[in-house]
Design a protein around this motif. Sequence first.
Motif, PDB file in Angstrom:
ATOM      1  N   TRP A 170       0.823  -1.209   0.000  1.00 26.70           N
ATOM      2  CA  TRP A 170       0.000   0.000   0.000  1.00 26.70           C
ATOM      3  C   TRP A 170       0.864   1.269   0.000  1.00 26.70           C
ATOM      4  N   ARG A 171       1.941   1.257   0.807  1.00 23.72           N
ATOM      5  CA  ARG A 171       2.848   2.416   0.806  1.00 23.72           C
ATOM      6  C   ARG A 171       3.487   2.587  -0.570  1.00 23.72           C
ATOM      7  N   GLY A 172       3.884   1.509  -1.215  1.00 20.47           N
ATOM      8  CA  GLY A 172       4.437   1.574  -2.570  1.00 20.47           C
ATOM      9  C   GLY A 172       3.430   2.142  -3.555  1.00 20.47           C
ATOM     10  N   THR A 173       2.158   1.701  -3.422  1.00 19.21           N
ATOM     11  CA  THR A 173       1.099   2.215  -4.294  1.00 19.21           C
ATOM     12  C   THR A 173       0.935   3.720  -4.090  1.00 19.21           C
ATOM     13  N   LEU A 174       0.930   4.159  -2.831  1.00 20.44           N
ATOM     14  CA  LEU A 174       0.802   5.586  -2.553  1.00 20.44           C
ATOM     15  C   LEU A 174       1.987   6.381  -3.111  1.00 20.44           C
ATOM     16  N   VAL A 175       3.182   5.821  -2.949  1.00 20.92           N
ATOM     17  CA  VAL A 175       4.381   6.508  -3.461  1.00 20.92           C
ATOM     18  C   VAL A 175       4.318   6.598  -4.982  1.00 20.92           C
ATOM     19  N   ARG A 176       3.951   5.485  -5.650  1.00 21.38           N
ATOM     20  CA  ARG A 176       3.853   5.514  -7.111  1.00 21.38           C
ATOM     21  C   ARG A 176       2.790   6.503  -7.571  1.00 21.38           C
ATOM     22  N   ARG A 177       1.670   6.569  -6.878  1.00 15.20           N
ATOM     23  CA  ARG A 177       0.612   7.508  -7.226  1.00 15.20           C
ATOM     24  C   ARG A 177       1.113   8.955  -7.049  1.00 15.20           C
ATOM     25  N   THR A 178       1.808   9.210  -5.946  1.00 12.74           N
ATOM     26  CA  THR A 178       2.363  10.546  -5.701  1.00 12.74           C
ATOM     27  C   THR A 178       3.377  10.911  -6.775  1.00 12.74           C
ATOM     28  N   LEU A 179       4.236   9.962  -7.138  1.00 18.14           N
ATOM     29  CA  LEU A 179       5.229  10.223  -8.183  1.00 18.14           C
ATOM     30  C   LEU A 179       4.554  10.479  -9.529  1.00 18.14           C
TER      31      LEU A 179
END
Length: 159
Positions: free
Chosen positions: A49-58
Amino acid sequence: MNHLKTSHGDPILFEDADEVIELKRKKKQNLEKSLKKKTKAATEIQAWWRGTLVRRTLLHAALRAWIIQRWWRQTLVNLLQKKRREALVTYANTVRAVVKIQSLVRMWRIHWRYCQVLNAIRVIQCHWACQNCYTCALLRGHCVVTATHLQFHIEIINP
């Protein structure tokens, strides 16, 4: 004899206290293993989930950067067009001024030549008047104006 119940509520009979302790220890180990598995699974889900959030932010940051870059490029193109337009207007004004100056110089040169011819005519007329020979000869004049010259021809005709 000791009586214990299973997780389903069935009574279990044990002959020895060591077996009870061993069973509790195994149950505790199984609970710890189960807890470790659940913790590991929860950690993996949280990491995903943190990876998904980071990818979305990027992705959002990349889209915003792209929008800013596109705006900046368009601004540069508009600025370049404005400079070209100003250069064209300046060039046209310069050419117009040069043509005007050339025209004025040509006009001045032709006027100067015309004045020279008029002065020559006046000199001739003055000398002719001094001769008192009006009946002796006739004067015929012819003037030709070209782009670069003013030609004046005078003929003296004797009758």
